[in-house]
Design a protein around this motif. Structure first.
Motif, short mmCIF file in Angstrom:
data_model
loop_
_atom_site.label_atom_id
_atom_site.label_comp_id
_atom_site.label_asym_id
_atom_site.label_seq_id
_atom_site.Cartn_x
_atom_site.Cartn_y
_atom_site.Cartn_z
N TRP A 109 -7.39 4.93 11.08
CA TRP A 109 -8.63 5.40 10.46
C TRP A 109 -9.76 5.24 11.46
CZ3 TRP A 109 -5.19 2.20 7.72
CH2 TRP A 109 -5.18 0.87 8.17
N MET B 238 4.46 0.31 22.39
CA MET B 238 4.09 0.94 21.12
C MET B 238 2.91 1.85 21.41
SD MET B 238 4.34 -2.22 18.39
CE MET B 238 2.96 -3.21 19.01
N ARG C 283 1.74 -11.13 9.94
CA ARG C 283 2.45 -9.92 9.51
C ARG C 283 3.73 -9.71 10.35
NH1 ARG C 283 0.06 -5.81 6.83
NH2 ARG C 283 2.22 -5.10 6.83
N THR C 284 3.61 -9.97 11.65
CA THR C 284 4.77 -9.81 12.53
C THR C 284 5.93 -10.70 12.07
OG1 THR C 284 3.35 -9.34 14.43
CG2 THR C 284 5.60 -10.06 14.92
N ALA D 7 -13.54 2.52 8.44
CA ALA D 7 -12.83 1.56 7.59
C ALA D 7 -12.59 0.22 8.25
CB ALA D 7 -11.49 2.15 7.15
N GLU D 8 -12.69 0.16 9.58
CA GLU D 8 -12.39 -1.12 10.23
C GLU D 8 -13.30 -1.30 11.43
OE1 GLU D 8 -8.24 -1.88 10.96
OE2 GLU D 8 -8.71 -3.99 11.30
N GLN E 210 6.87 -2.95 14.08
CA GLN E 210 7.56 -2.59 15.33
C GLN E 210 7.81 -3.84 16.18
OE1 GLN E 210 6.37 1.04 17.69
NE2 GLN E 210 4.76 1.19 16.16
N LEU F 40 -7.21 -6.91 5.57
CA LEU F 40 -7.70 -5.97 6.57
C LEU F 40 -7.06 -4.58 6.37
CD1 LEU F 40 -7.83 -8.10 9.85
CD2 LEU F 40 -9.50 -7.98 8.00
N PRO F 41 -7.72 -3.48 6.71
CA PRO F 41 -9.06 -3.42 7.28
C PRO F 41 -10.11 -3.83 6.27
CG PRO F 41 -8.38 -1.22 6.64
CD PRO F 41 -7.19 -2.13 6.43
N MET G 208 -0.04 4.42 19.82
CA MET G 208 -0.74 4.73 18.58
C MET G 208 -1.95 5.62 18.87
SD MET G 208 -2.17 2.15 15.64
CE MET G 208 -3.05 2.85 14.24
N ALA H 141 -3.28 -11.61 9.87
CA ALA H 141 -2.73 -10.37 10.44
C ALA H 141 -1.61 -10.69 11.44
CB ALA H 141 -3.83 -9.56 11.11
N ASN H 142 -1.81 -11.76 12.19
CA ASN H 142 -0.78 -12.18 13.13
C ASN H 142 0.53 -12.48 12.39
OD1 ASN H 142 0.38 -13.00 15.58
ND2 ASN H 142 -0.30 -15.13 15.32
N ARG I 5 2.13 -0.77 10.94
CA ARG I 5 2.79 0.04 11.97
C ARG I 5 3.15 -0.80 13.19
NH1 ARG I 5 2.15 5.65 13.08
NH2 ARG I 5 0.74 5.76 11.30
N LEU I 6 2.16 -1.54 13.69
CA LEU I 6 2.38 -2.26 14.94
C LEU I 6 3.13 -3.57 14.73
CD1 LEU I 6 -1.10 -1.65 16.68
CD2 LEU I 6 1.04 -0.37 17.01
N SER I 7 2.80 -4.31 13.68
CA SER I 7 3.44 -5.61 13.49
C SER I 7 4.92 -5.45 13.15
CB SER I 7 2.72 -6.42 12.40
OG SER I 7 2.84 -5.81 11.13
N ASP J 219 -3.45 8.06 13.43
CA ASP J 219 -2.41 7.28 12.75
C ASP J 219 -3.04 6.22 11.85
OD1 ASP J 219 -0.58 8.72 14.24
OD2 ASP J 219 -0.33 7.15 15.74
N SER K 265 -1.76 3.76 8.89
CA SER K 265 -1.36 2.37 9.04
C SER K 265 -1.71 1.89 10.43
CB SER K 265 0.16 2.25 8.84
OG SER K 265 0.60 0.95 9.20
N LEU K 266 -2.19 0.68 10.53
CA LEU K 266 -2.42 0.06 11.84
C LEU K 266 -1.60 -1.22 11.93
CD1 LEU K 266 -5.74 -0.34 13.80
CD2 LEU K 266 -4.25 -2.29 13.50
N ARG K 267 -1.96 -2.22 11.15
CA ARG K 267 -1.28 -3.52 11.20
C ARG K 267 0.22 -3.39 10.90
NH1 ARG K 267 -6.11 -4.94 10.90
NH2 ARG K 267 -6.26 -3.20 9.48
N GLN L 32 -2.68 -9.51 18.98
CA GLN L 32 -1.64 -10.45 18.55
C GLN L 32 -0.26 -9.80 18.54
OE1 GLN L 32 -3.84 -13.48 15.65
NE2 GLN L 32 -3.82 -11.39 14.87
N TYR L 33 -0.24 -8.47 18.54
CA TYR L 33 1.04 -7.75 18.50
C TYR L 33 1.48 -7.29 19.90
CZ TYR L 33 -0.53 -7.27 13.62
OH TYR L 33 -1.00 -7.51 12.35
#
Lengths: 316, 316, 316
Positions: free
Chosen positions: C75, C66, B301-302, C90-91, B55, B274-275, C68, B298-299, B51-53, C73, B47-49, C102-103
């Motif tokens: 890809w 945060m 998401r937060t 993947a990205e 948090q 995304l991704p 990462m 993606a923004n 995970r971070l958003s 964590d 997870s990227l988005r 943005q996060y």
């Protein structure tokens, strides 16, 4: 408290149990004790309960936390003194410990035994070197020989569940497909022996006798049924053979803790540190019964850790 | 809100979108909502988005967060009931869920499908077992069948970008070298169908029809060009075949969303969770055009996550 | 300060050193500077000191963090522009950077060189792409060519340990079993050249000359003994060959920094960025001597990072 590696680091056992229960009763009451302080949690090995409960404990005290899987997020650590470091290990423990202790006010360390060489494992080198080279208090998150945060949580759980002046507690070996460390049973025995309200009986197959240092005054028997009679608490745990160190020599499934076995006790409560292999170490029936304390025991990990961190923070 | 696994857990869709936009407008306005509360984020998969958003969302609410890659930081988890656990799995989900819920006030879980057995995947066992065995609210960070935090962010993004009373939204399949889960398109369809301002059209090659449960009242066509006509929003996503579950049966590059395809729309906005594989799923020209919403999506998401956490915290 | 990739991003070198020392003297004095701000730390490569010291630095400023391990964590990340992404990545970095920014209010990135192609490594693509595509300030946590947080900590350490108006500082190559990046020596040279109180001498075997861009006005010699004469500070570091890029061409153990070598200096202090291979790069005798600054140098990483974050936060 200046470090927490074993029950011997605790000045007053009854006091620290009371402290854990007091934090449990009111987790937000001590939110300033750890203000501006940093706890570093270093894992050489996997962890679920310890990882999460110790983080939560720190936050209850208002303490910040950094978690690091030291060998995965970083690199391999050398522990031998005086060696020419031209192999696969990039940093010496003495340097890592000294450095990390500058970024943290308390350091927690988890380091399992290799289960190859008993003498080496029982020297508990990584934990002792952290104490030696770090400039801040070290908390064991389970070493090669002991798991004191677990044992404190266990004692808290026992006291919450019985006010008998003398409780019969049985530590029973149980089967497991893999060879496991002896840290949990060693530590549990040590703490039960130190408690004034516990009569400890240890039962295991031949070849699984724990070290006399940990057995202490406890009774040992290879007769599990005999041991379980009138037990108030049954604490199940697998550990690897002691005579054939690091090996699985007994696979006798009759050692599994079942409802039939629990029927031998004094309506005894069932305990285990988790993770547990269901229907190998103990049956679903036992684990899901009303007498099972396994979930509450895990809950008490938070308050045991908080009591330890608080005692250290208040000592500094 | 007592859990967040699908759009069905949302009492008022318009309210939660408004809540997300309100947090976005003033992220620091709700900094006390989660005070002294702990969010646990458990990842069975990368997870990227998310995970971070998530948090960041928690921190906007003043909530603490613990993140765990549960299978890497811990060990393998058993999910079958009643089994003899003598294999490679060290802990049962029922125990892990019950334990972790004692360390957290809300638990987020990500668990992808195996893409081997549709029935098993669509039973969404891990997510449902967390709901069953944990004592605290569960938030899906993407399950085998749905990705509701993404879908909420998608709806927020659509409403930010059009106030038409009825927007034509096209969910189009697009090519990808690997077989991917159906969670994002399922969930997107479910949320679009629940929104009162969206007319949803789904387009995909034969063999890629989504489950009727998710398609609902939406129009389905295998003619992508026809679908794109007059679209206000184009939502591209690959998913694995539904008739040959978990397989890649179509590699037809003509499904890629290109500038030529976007020219068929009503000056449509382009979206993707995304991704994204550039120049496979959609062309650079589309992704980097002024009509591309991928970064803002993606923004959001937060703020979607913050709205969900806030709704749960205010329910407790 | 709008980014921190090299000494060129620092407006006033003396001011930032002073700022680091001021935070070190009173770490809790600036606890509101980063309130409600989020630092994202992205690691493409392992890290111990940088990971922990930068987290601690952020917390001293009241800033959230945060962390990462982006490739583990998440890809694999594509960095080439315009490619058809049908391989294992993947990205695209341009999307990841834009999204993550943005996060977070500041992003720290660690990305080592591949040591295969000098031109590619020295283009420092990942770091530059983060600057290009992120919408927030980027802090290098060590790039393919530089390690500026380390270099700032080094300068802080030198100034703490000598008030001579002109200190002789010797950067000496030392042996190592593996081929290592040139980022630390490049960066160290660049910062020493920028400092008005340092006379830098670089010594290394033939084939290990650093790029003229970094050597600048410093003296270079292949005669280590000559270089060490009258040195006030000895900074040891291995780096891979420059003429045979990414290779180990010299294994000459006589380059190891020993007590005999240190005896040539002006009672010189010993420095190294750590991790260090003991008795390969430098001897135990040197590392454990009173003149060794390695532990304090690592301590100063926290305050160097805090000074950088503070300068960025105050610019925004």
């Amino acid at each position: 408290m200046e470090k927490f590696l074993s029950v011997n680091d605790v000045q007053d056992l009854n006091e620290i149990v009371k402290s854990a229960l007091s934090i449990k009763a009111n987790p937000e009451a001590y939110g300033d004790v750890g203000k501006n302080k940093m706890l570093g949690l270093l894992f050489f090995n996997p962890s679920l309960r310890t990882r999460l409960s110790t983080q939560r404990a720190a936050r209850h005290l208002g303490m910040d936390v950094m978690v690091m899987n030291i060998d995965k997020d970083g690199w391999k650590i050398e522990t031998e003194d005086g060696v020419i470091m031209d192999g696969d290990k990039a940093e010496h423990l003495k340097d890592a410990a000294a450095v990390i202790s500058q970024y943290c006010d308390i350091i927690g360390v988890r380091s399992f035994p290799n289960l190859q060489d008993k003498e080496e494992d029982y020297a508990d080198g990584i934990m002792k070197d952290f104490v030696k080279y770090a400039h801040v208090p070290i908390v064991s998150l389970e070493s090669a020989t002991r798991h004191p945060l677990q044992s404190l949580a266990d004692l808290v759980t026992i006291r919450e569940n019985s006010d008998k002046p003398k409780k019969k507690v049985v530590l029973t070996w149980a089967p497991h497909p893999r060879a496991l460390p002896q840290a949990v049973p060693n530590s549990f025995a040590e703490w039960m022996n130190a408690a004034d309200d516990v009569e400890l009986v240890i039962t295991a197959p031949e070849g699984y006798e724990l070290d006399p240092e940990f057995v202490g005054e406890a009774t040992f028997t290879t007769d599990q049924d005999e041991a379980l009679k009138d037990a108030d608490f049954v604490y199940a745990k697998n550990w690897s053979s002691t005579t054939e160190y690091g090996k699985v020599v007994c696979k006798d499934n009759s050692w599994q803790v079942t409802e039939e076995k629990m029927a031998l006790t004094n309506n005894g409560k069932f305990m285990h540190c988790l993770p547990i292999r269901r229907n190998v170490v103990a049956s679903d029936g036992v684990l899901d019964s009303d007498n099972s304390l396994i979930i509450e025991e895990a809950n008490n990990r938070t308050f045991a850790a908080a009591a330890v961190l608080k005692a250290i923070l208040e000592t500094e």
